[in-house]
Motif scaffolding. Structure first.
Motif, mmCIF file in Angstrom:
data_model
loop_
_atom_site.group_PDB
_atom_site.id
_atom_site.type_symbol
_atom_site.label_atom_id
_atom_site.label_comp_id
_atom_site.label_asym_id
_atom_site.label_seq_id
_atom_site.Cartn_x
_atom_site.Cartn_y
_atom_site.Cartn_z
ATOM 1 N N ALA A 94 2.599 4.531 -4.705
ATOM 2 C CA ALA A 94 3.602 4.642 -6.065
ATOM 3 C C ALA A 94 2.933 4.566 -7.210
ATOM 4 O O ALA A 94 3.095 5.330 -8.332
ATOM 5 N N ALA A 95 2.132 3.484 -7.399
ATOM 6 C CA ALA A 95 1.443 2.911 -8.647
ATOM 7 C C ALA A 95 0.637 4.404 -9.069
ATOM 8 O O ALA A 95 0.335 4.492 -10.295
ATOM 9 N N MET A 96 -0.369 4.801 -7.990
ATOM 10 C CA MET A 96 -1.409 5.816 -8.270
ATOM 11 C C MET A 96 -0.323 6.977 -8.641
ATOM 12 O O MET A 96 -0.784 7.730 -9.558
ATOM 13 N N PRO A 130 13.044 6.830 -3.125
ATOM 14 C CA PRO A 130 13.268 5.869 -3.911
ATOM 15 C C PRO A 130 13.206 4.353 -3.252
ATOM 16 O O PRO A 130 12.753 3.525 -3.983
ATOM 17 N N LYS A 131 13.568 4.489 -2.109
ATOM 18 C CA LYS A 131 13.797 3.085 -1.376
ATOM 19 C C LYS A 131 12.493 2.318 -1.327
ATOM 20 O O LYS A 131 12.307 1.172 -1.137
ATOM 21 N N ALA A 132 11.596 3.200 -1.086
ATOM 22 C CA ALA A 132 10.223 2.844 -0.904
ATOM 23 C C ALA A 132 9.483 2.143 -2.158
ATOM 24 O O ALA A 132 8.371 1.561 -2.280
ATOM 25 N N LEU A 133 10.203 2.356 -3.390
ATOM 26 C CA LEU A 133 9.618 1.826 -4.608
ATOM 27 C C LEU A 133 10.475 0.929 -5.391
ATOM 28 O O LEU A 133 10.482 0.223 -6.454
ATOM 29 N N ILE A 161 0.866 -1.135 0.034
ATOM 30 C CA ILE A 161 -0.158 -0.027 0.097
ATOM 31 C C ILE A 161 0.715 1.160 0.121
ATOM 32 O O ILE A 161 0.979 1.964 -0.993
ATOM 33 N N SER A 162 1.646 1.398 0.989
ATOM 34 C CA SER A 162 2.493 2.684 1.302
ATOM 35 C C SER A 162 3.972 2.655 0.601
ATOM 36 O O SER A 162 4.547 3.564 0.253
ATOM 37 N N GLN A 163 4.269 1.178 0.571
ATOM 38 C CA GLN A 163 5.709 1.146 0.320
ATOM 39 C C GLN A 163 6.057 -0.405 -0.033
ATOM 40 O O GLN A 163 5.182 -1.292 0.089
ATOM 41 N N CYS A 164 7.091 -0.522 -0.809
ATOM 42 C CA CYS A 164 7.600 -1.946 -0.735
ATOM 43 C C CYS A 164 8.065 -2.316 0.357
ATOM 44 O O CYS A 164 8.797 -1.754 1.101
ATOM 45 N N ALA A 165 8.061 -3.806 0.445
ATOM 46 C CA ALA A 165 8.529 -4.464 1.620
ATOM 47 C C ALA A 165 10.075 -4.089 1.681
ATOM 48 O O ALA A 165 10.603 -4.184 0.420
ATOM 49 N N ILE A 166 10.749 -3.924 2.942
ATOM 50 C CA ILE A 166 12.232 -3.739 3.088
ATOM 51 C C ILE A 166 12.818 -5.506 2.815
ATOM 52 O O ILE A 166 12.467 -6.257 3.653
#
Lengths: 587, 587
Positions: free
Chosen positions: B413-415, B569-572, B113-118
């Motif tokens: 990010a997708a939106m 960027p790291k969330a993407l 939802i809000s970010q890519c998993a770390i």
């Protein structure tokens, strides 16, 4: 179901890959095979309840199967596996053990090395050529997911129209593994704990994913276990080898154990060894074979015994004090019932500590006539000392006093994109102190972690002397099967004690050394291998014992990365590579 | 150790963030707090052996602690958590439950939802403002990692120099959870199996991560369990509430249970409720409180009882047939020994099925005087029907007949990047058929998965009517605590049966409805909430029962995504977002 289509043509994206491959000189064996077929698979990886040894547990399965589906192709074919990660929180990759990945180093399936792990919900497409006929397998290569059950067989037949250089009527494929009841997650925590908690010996040996934990199919010879009462339909019912009398069978045997070194024997039947790790060997007869994790063999047997009887197939543990009962099944001479038990006890596994016997077997393996010969000279020689160590009280394994800690950004992309901060740019040491005493515990057991890379010039001939040594406790040295990715290597020789070039050099076999992808070092001994660094990519070389690799027992090799073609963007969706601007992505 | 520094200044990167925030009008409460402090933490997430309830298991811990370290800050402070994933194969995220994330929607810590998993080995930096004083907590939000033990407390005090609107001498913080002995991985497989295997009731209730499984500290009142023999140093030794007589204590109570609805009581002591979910409520006295997963309360107690005695603190299970003994500990009047047991039995947990009692408690919660009032009218109203369903024999929960299946690419990010293929661009239904009979099992239980988004206009006032219904089996309807990310909402009212606008509308409380971030729907009932969609981002709204969310019981809201600033960027670094060309990355 799993296999979508056998397409005897090139799809467009692949044509350009082929053209590139030809330009770069990566050998796709078109000449041998005519037009390659495409073997297309769609796989979902997920945990599922399963009872591999009659005790319910969760296993990592593929398309609802454990072990995963068998891939079967002809040499020169293109295998395409669309792998979807249906795990909830874990990444996943699959390594195609023994496949050289010429021209497709990003498809080698090693997390942190060849690609980013595939995230939950995502699909990654592996696409590679299976170069040569042989007995291979595939398995997970992230954390200890191989131990969790992520593996299956990959069998490559000769190109269509060609036959093997030996005759047989039928074949039987056996994939051997070991199995623990404790979850892999707990095992991993134990190994990374201070003090370390060792995983212990496996509860069961599995033959094609089937074993029996609290019963035996040969209970009368195995005191303490009750006779299994199995209908044959259970997930743990033994995989029976049904044969017709008076025929020759090829039995393919591959070991993807996490730990156990195994011995394979069939009551009353001699084994004619003809293949090792996808390479033909000079055929030789033996009563039994030793097989280490990462190895594969083909043996021929002739069903020339009393056809009214069945015979035991027995797979016992070697090289470690065995607490695990042997894996057992039957060679069932049809039309006998498979429930008819043999009249004599199962073949006895040789004593676990009888390393001389193991060496005798290993030393009999030579390349078949006509096999490629090694270059006469090496350009580069590494001496890799295997030691057990500590770091701040955590137990580790180290090579030349460096314990491998894989970085989050995969090497292949990091090197190609020159992301110099992604890993240590200084290569690890090429040798160890001359005066290191391999017969005693390390004088200073404290080591360090590292992630440097041994870089080779493209095309150079590399020798590696793997040197075993004493562990942390006195008078202990263990077997380690070392597996190299992206290459076969020639096994030039083995020796006792510390490799001493002036003398040992002369003993190396340059005449008919076997080609392998996995080789063992015996306790307190050395093993010498040679390979040509001619496969552009980044390649793991590591002990194939899963917990040992997990504790740092591996190194990373690289050659010709500048020649590597465009890495599929999906292999880059992690770490620093995901943050790089100037790399082709979506339009 | 965990906390690196309290820096009363802005580092440079943050200044630009602040400027942006001010431009975009996201409220950082500078005016209230003067210069915010930066609370900087460095955390490693890893599994570790632990005995939360005297039975050894693995838990997901932070910096070697379970529960994770407590974050403590003043309203307006900036919390920075550098989170390193030390797991071997699993991704990880952390959600800061109750923190609004104004201006930092990428820091909400919801995978997909809000970010890519770390990914394993990687570090992600969470950086956000804690807007307002209150009792909060944080927890994992990928798969069922909250159940695995990934949680801790987050306490926000009023801005420096300001005080709470009630007096107390000291405070005690309690984080409640429930605990299973079966691994979360097995639980997940069970829930996704056909037929489903339910996780069952928890083995233990934990108070600040401590419970007792096979013994009781009040054995003489709990037949069948032996008296615990604990020195106090064990990881499972109860967390004792040490108090001085004749003082007022604020007890903060938050529940991050995976499943259990709890009831909290202290023998002989009344509770004065003053806060719920980080919002002040009109104080009221009660003998005990019900607390659902995702909720938090502050209660004041006065230690005015016989100072020669100690008193029980008892936390029992409500709303499900309790198979789990109550979590117990002591209110220890100093200088009494903490080993002195109370003279009377622990307070009895109200009968699990006594929902009237639960409602009576819940209906007493109103906003404190001076709290923000809801807009008088709504612009948009959703009716969300909660049903248990099936998909091809797999059990699911669905909202308006859509069971949420999160996509691999994060929505935010997708939106923002307009990656229209990353999720279904059609929003899910805003209501359900008028004639749906909530008192009987779904007539057609087959449902579908979906990943569409409810999109709101920036600033519009949204009403949601959560409608409970009968489950798959007749005469069953369960409690569900719904939690909204990125917003507090006003709880306008609760009702029995199906919401019937002409009548029920009139009963809604627009005068002093409490602000919450979590609200329960009672069996066969409805709950009406109102919020203003004024926080640019994408926000989960879901049942806070971990296995229910895992089975699809949630929806996704979005508003003002075009106003969201640059996503780190790291969330993407995953999914389609990692493949997008035109997004700022490394130089």
């Amino acid at each position: 179901m799993a296999k979508v289509a056998d397409k005897p043509f090139f799809p467009k994206p692949f044509l350009s890959f082929l053209v590139l491959s030809i330009i770069f000189g990566f050998g796709i064996t078109l000449s041998e095979a005519g037009f390659p077929k495409i073997k297309h698979y769609k796989w979902d990886v997920e945990y599922m309840f399963w009872s591999p040894d009659c005790v319910e547990n969760i296993v990592m399965g593929i398309n609802g199967e454990f072990p995963g589906p068998t891939i079967r192709a002809n040499a020169g074919d293109i295998v395409v596996v669309e792998l979807t990660n249906k795990l909830h929180t874990e990444g996943v990759v699959i390594h195609w053990h023994g496949i050289l990945q010429r021209g497709t180093p990003w498809a080698d399936g090693t997390a942190s090395i060849s690609q980013c792990a595939i995230n939950p919900g995502e699909t990654f497409t592996y696409r590679f050529v299976v170069d040569k006929a042989g007995t291979y397998f595939y398995h997970g290569h992230l954390g200890m997911q191989r131990s969790a059950g992520l593996y299956g067989s990959l069998i490559v037949d000769p190109p269509e129209g060609r036959s093997e250089p030996f005759h047989y009527d039928e074949e039987i494929n056996l994939l051997l593994s070991d199995w623990w009841h404790q979850s892999v997650h707990k095992q991993e925590v134990g190994l990374s704990s201070k003090p370390m908690r060792w995983i212990g010996e496996p509860q069961s040996i599995l033959i094609n994913g089937k074993g029996q934990f609290d019963c035996s199919i040969a209970a009368k010879y195995n005191q303490g276990l009750k006779q299994c009462e199995l209908s044959g339909k259970e997930k743990c019912a033994p995989f029976i080898l049904h044969v017709q009398p008076k025929k020759t069978y090829r039995i393919r045997i591959a070991s993807t154990t996490a730990l156990a070194s195994l011995n394979f024997a069939i009551g009353n039947h001699e084994l004619l060894v003809v293949e090792a790790d996808g390479n033909y060997v000079q055929p030789f007869v033996t009563s039994d074979i030793d097989i280490y994790s990462g190895e594969s063999y083909s043996v021929l047997i002739t069903t020339d015994q009393n056809p009214l009887e069945n015979y035991w197939v027995s797979i016992g543990v070697r090289a470690r004090l065995p607490k695990t009962p042997p894996g057992l099944t039957l060679l069932n001479y049809l039309p006998n019932s498979a429930s008819k038990l043999p009249i004599s006890p199962p073949p006895e596994t040789p004593h676990w500590e009888d390393f001389d016997r193991s060496k005798n077997f290993t030393f009999r393996i030579f390349a078949a006539m006509g096999s490629p010969k090694p270059p006469v000279r090496y350009n580069r020689r590494l001496f890799l000392l295997n030691t057990q160590n500590r770091i701040n009280g955590f137990m580790k394994w180290a090579i030349n006093n460096v314990s491998l800690a894989l970085p989050p950004t995969p090497y292949l992309a990091a090197m190609k994109m020159r992301l110099n901060t992604a890993f240590n740019q200084n290569p690890p040491p090429e040798t160890f102190p001359l005066n290191y005493d391999i017969n005693n515990p390390p004088p200073n057991p404290e080591t360090t972690t590292g992630n440097g890379v041994y870089k080779f010039n493209m095309g150079e001939t590399v020798d590696v002397i793997l040197q075993n040594a004493n562990m942390l406790n006195p008078n202990m040295s263990e077997i380690h099967p070392w597996h190299l990715h992206g290459h076969d290597f020639w096994v030039l020789g083995y020796g006792e004690g510390k490799f001493y070039a002036p003398e040992d050099e002369k003993k190396l076999n340059l005449k008919n050394p076997p080609l392998r992808n996995t080789v063992v070092i015996f306790p307190y001994g050395w093993t010498a291998i040679r390979f040509v660094a001619d496969n552009p990519g980044v390649w793991a070389f590591h002990c194939h014992i899963e917990p040992h690799l997990h504790m740092g027992m591996g190194v990373v090799f690289a050659e010709g990365v500048h020649m590597v073609g465009m890495i599929p963007p999906k292999a880059l969706a992690c770490g620093s590579t995901a943050l790089v601007k100037n790399y082709p992505r979506l339009p």
